[in-house]
Write an enzyme that holds these catalytic residues in place. Structure first.
Site, PDB file in Angstrom:
ATOM      1  N   ASP A 100      40.215  40.998  46.114  1.00 40.46           N
ATOM      2  CA  ASP A 100      39.195  40.288  46.888  1.00 40.46           C
ATOM      3  C   ASP A 100      37.878  41.045  46.830  1.00 40.46           C
ATOM      4  OD1 ASP A 100      40.819  38.133  47.709  1.00 40.46           O
ATOM      5  OD2 ASP A 100      41.781  39.429  49.178  1.00 40.46           O
ATOM      6  N   ASP A 159      44.783  32.439  41.649  1.00 37.40           N
ATOM      7  CA  ASP A 159      44.840  31.782  42.957  1.00 37.40           C
ATOM      8  C   ASP A 159      43.745  30.716  43.038  1.00 37.40           C
ATOM      9  OD1 ASP A 159      45.267  31.190  45.610  1.00 37.40           O
ATOM     10  OD2 ASP A 159      44.525  33.101  46.386  1.00 37.40           O
ATOM     11  N   LYS A 201      44.412  27.422  43.766  1.00 38.07           N
ATOM     12  CA  LYS A 201      44.839  26.400  44.752  1.00 38.07           C
ATOM     13  C   LYS A 201      44.381  24.997  44.350  1.00 38.07           C
ATOM     14  CE  LYS A 201      45.145  29.374  48.831  1.00 38.07           C
ATOM     15  NZ  LYS A 201      44.443  30.589  48.366  1.00 38.07           N
ATOM     16  N   PRO A 261      46.561  13.627  40.060  1.00 36.05           N
ATOM     17  CA  PRO A 261      47.460  14.263  39.092  1.00 36.05           C
ATOM     18  C   PRO A 261      46.809  14.536  37.736  1.00 36.05           C
ATOM     19  CG  PRO A 261      48.644  12.582  40.305  1.00 36.05           C
ATOM     20  CD  PRO A 261      47.204  12.481  40.742  1.00 36.05           C
ATOM     21  N   GLY A 300      46.400  43.147  49.793  1.00 32.53           N
ATOM     22  CA  GLY A 300      45.021  43.455  49.441  1.00 32.53           C
ATOM     23  C   GLY A 300      44.586  44.788  50.006  1.00 32.53           C
TER      24      GLY A 300
HETATM   25  O1  C5P Z   1      43.814  42.260  52.412  1.00 31.99           O
HETATM   26  P1  C5P Z   1      45.022  41.426  52.681  1.00 31.99           P
HETATM   27  O2  C5P Z   1      46.337  42.148  52.411  1.00 31.99           O
HETATM   28  O3  C5P Z   1      45.000  40.787  54.052  1.00 31.99           O
HETATM   29  O4  C5P Z   1      44.914  40.260  51.590  1.00 31.99           O
HETATM   30  C1  C5P Z   1      45.805  39.182  51.553  1.00 31.99           C
HETATM   31  C2  C5P Z   1      45.440  38.210  50.466  1.00 31.99           C
HETATM   32  O5  C5P Z   1      46.276  37.068  50.574  1.00 31.99           O
HETATM   33  C3  C5P Z   1      44.007  37.697  50.527  1.00 31.99           C
HETATM   34  O6  C5P Z   1      43.583  37.432  49.182  1.00 31.99           O
HETATM   35  C4  C5P Z   1      44.125  36.415  51.298  1.00 31.99           C
HETATM   36  O7  C5P Z   1      43.122  35.496  50.972  1.00 31.99           O
HETATM   37  C5  C5P Z   1      45.476  35.920  50.816  1.00 31.99           C
HETATM   38  N1  C5P Z   1      46.133  35.011  51.754  1.00 31.99           N
HETATM   39  C6  C5P Z   1      46.414  35.363  53.059  1.00 31.99           C
HETATM   40  N2  C5P Z   1      47.027  34.465  53.882  1.00 31.99           N
HETATM   41  C7  C5P Z   1      47.353  33.257  53.445  1.00 31.99           C
HETATM   42  C8  C5P Z   1      47.094  32.882  52.126  1.00 31.99           C
HETATM   43  C9  C5P Z   1      46.464  33.811  51.295  1.00 31.99           C
HETATM   44  O8  C5P Z   1      46.137  36.477  53.471  1.00 31.99           O
HETATM   45  N3  C5P Z   1      47.983  32.423  54.244  1.00 31.99           N
END
Ligand code: C5P
Length: 261
Positions: free
Chosen positions: A12, A62, A64, A69, A233
């Site tokens: 990120d 990622d 999404k 379709p 992250g």
């Molecule tokens: O820094 P951290 O460990 O919180 O990062 C988690 C990653 O997972 C980020 O890229 C965040 O956008 C993603 N994410 C999340 N929760 C979700 C879906 C995706 O934290 N429900």
């Protein structure tokens, strides 16, 4: 799969230079790197993917995807041509869309002789609560006086939608797995086939700051609950001072995973 291969580092960051630095440092100690909308949009998807691949990194794209379709099939073809290991689509795009994405990825990977990317379904974004689902017209307001019962019914309904409808639909349409919150891992494990993958963000080792994540699990707890891959992250990219570096953080997490398997 080794313990470290279950770690997906969320890149990120807002520039490819910063992402590349992390990939070069961390690649021997983790499985994949998740690139998301900020980096892909600011730097351009093929450039981001190819630069990370040239540094040896494997990619979870990622993006999404959610559209009709035909359009999602086109995006699935494009991302499969980039030879990423994983990408995701919103389950709320519906069965035909999920199936089109899976078919398109299979066709292209077969033609180019690469392995088919694992496609993961995003169920309900964890940022949405019951009130948001009412606002979207998915559920009605509840008329329950007992506050505890109210919380429980809301939780059950969100879980039913996320798992019994959306994760199940992802599986029925041939996707490899789903992205879920740590709290949903066990329910998906109980409800879906054993080979259906569960990939979970919201993971925090005991030594890491929780930050803006609300309902977290440690890597060990998530592994015991049955997760396949952990998206992590900040605990790795910005570790606390007492953990000297991202590499040290990744090693500690891999050790915790290995101990829990
Ligand atoms: O820094 P951290 O460990 O919180 O990062 C988690 C990653 O997972 C980020 O890229 C965040 O956008 C993603 N994410 C999340 N929760 C979700 C879906 C995706 O934290 N429900």
């Amino acid at each position: 799969m080794e313990a470290k291969d279950r770690i997906i580092v969320a890149l990120d960051v807002d520039s490819l230079d910063k992402a590349l630095k992390l990939v070069e440092e961390l690649n021997p100690y983790v499985g994949l790197f998740k690139v998301g909308l900020e980096l892909l949009t600011s730097e351009g998807s093929p450039k981001v993917v190819q630069t990370i691949q040239e540094a040896g990194g494997k990619i979870f794209y990622d993006g999404k995807f959610k559209d009709i379709p035909n359009t999602v099939a086109g995006a699935a073809r494009a991302v499969t041509r980039l030879d990423v290991q994983m990408f995701n689509v919103h389950c709320l795009g519906g069965s035909a869309m999920m199936k089109a994405a899976q078919q398109a990825a299979e066709e292209i990977s077969k033609t180019q002789g690469t392995s088919c990317p694992l496609i993961l379904g995003v169920t309900i974004l964890t940022s949405l609560d019951y009130g948001d689902l009412v606002e979207l017209g998915i559920y009605d307001e509840l008329n329950i006086a007992d506050p505890e019962e109210l919380v429980q019914v809301k939780r059950d309904r969100i879980e039913r939608l996320a798992i019994k409808h959306l994760a199940w639909l992802a599986q029925e349409n041939g996707l490899a797995g789903a992205i879920s919150s740590p709290q949903e891992i066990r329910a998906i494990r109980n409800y879906c086939q054993p080979e259906f993958l569960v990939v979970t963000p919201g993971v925090r080792p005991k030594w890491a700051a929780v930050g803006d994540q609300k309902r977290v699990m440690t890597p060990g707890e998530a592994i015991k609950a049955g997760v396949d891959y952990l998206v992590i992250g900040r605990p790795i990219t910005k570790p606390p001072e007492e953990i000297s570096s991202p590499v040290e953080a990744a090693k500690l997490i891999a050790e915790e995973i290995a101990a829990a398997i």
